[in-house]
Design an enzyme around this catalytic site. Sequence first.
Site: not given
Ligand code: UD1
Length: 336
Positions: A126, A150, A154
């Site tokens: 990842s 996590y 990895k």
């Molecule tokens: C997350 C994990 C990452 C993992 C990946 C797997 C974290 C910090 N990182 O990545 O380690 O490999 O998922 O799928 O959890 N966001 C919102 N509102 C929400 C959900 C997300 O604003 O309800 C934003 C987050 O702040 C981020 C973006 O959307 O900027 C993407 O978030 P997300 O889908 O959770 O992915 P990652 O955080 O990049």
Amino acid sequence: MNNRILVTGGAGYIGSHTTIALLQAGYDVVIADNFSNSERWIPDRISTLSGHVVQCHELDLRNHAATLECLHQVRPDGVIHFGALKSVGESIANPLHYYQNNVTGTLNLLDAMQHIGCNNLVFSSSATVYGYPDRCPISEDAALHAINPYGRTKLMMEQAIEDIGTSSPGFHAAVLRYFNPAGAHDSGQLGELPRGAPNNLVPFVAQVAAGLRPEVKVFGGDYKTPDGTGIRDYIHVMDLAQAHVHALEYLRDRKQGLVVNLGTGSGYSVIEIIDAFSRASGRQIAYQITDRRPGDADACYADPSLAEKLLGWRASRGLDTICADAWRWQIHLQQN
Ligand code: UD1
């Protein structure tokens, strides 16, 4: 390497889509899954969608004896290892559970592979191994620092795999660092199945569009990005699936390992995702900017050029396709 591939976690989100791509590429695929985060009907759905029968073993990789027995029975030529847990928040709350599944499980699998002389591994890693990236786009030689349990599981397994490659020259691994997998199979019959409130952005936005949740909470509006919201590299799950087929071919033809990013090279902000999903679904999507989620980086997107050079693969589906397919899957879930 011949044709028989064991896919651990093959009933999961990326595993199920990859299994379809493998079957369609002519591989004989056996799934091993403990169904801890997937449904028992998924293997049948895979068979229906691919037009090929897929065998399935119920297996918990934490059970060393059972893992050994499974590999002795299946005798795969190669293994694609998806069978792991993937929620950052859960890993902070219950680290032991993560180390047991992602570390002990992987070590048991590697040991069983060694026992039967299976030397080809594709490992699901990842972008989390880059922690807070020093710069974007991120290339594979960027500094590695895991910032939660996590991520550590990895990174540790990447290192264990590298050590095994050094000690056993015949063993080759393709380590694939996924950016943000999203979207669904274009049939609308297979996709991500979050249990409870989704942690990831795209499935959460889909549930808001469907009226299942009132609004998207946008985690932070003060990041160092043009609109202040976090930027990520969203890659269609079917593009990701295809990359695994290329990785197996690489192991077979080149007889050497590799470590590559799987991303598109384009970053989109949270607001851009909400807008794109709104267009794809024709629905208004309410959102509210809230506090940052601890551990989130400002921006994280791949330099995907090494994967293109080594695997001859690049993502072909854009954000609109990701949203359209995720929406079709969301509608299917509600009607069934
Ligand atoms: C997350 C994990 C990452 C993992 C990946 C797997 C974290 C910090 N990182 O990545 O380690 O490999 O998922 O799928 O959890 N966001 C919102 N509102 C929400 C959900 C997300 O604003 O309800 C934003 C987050 O702040 C981020 C973006 O959307 O900027 C993407 O978030 P997300 O889908 O959770 O992915 P990652 O955080 O990049």
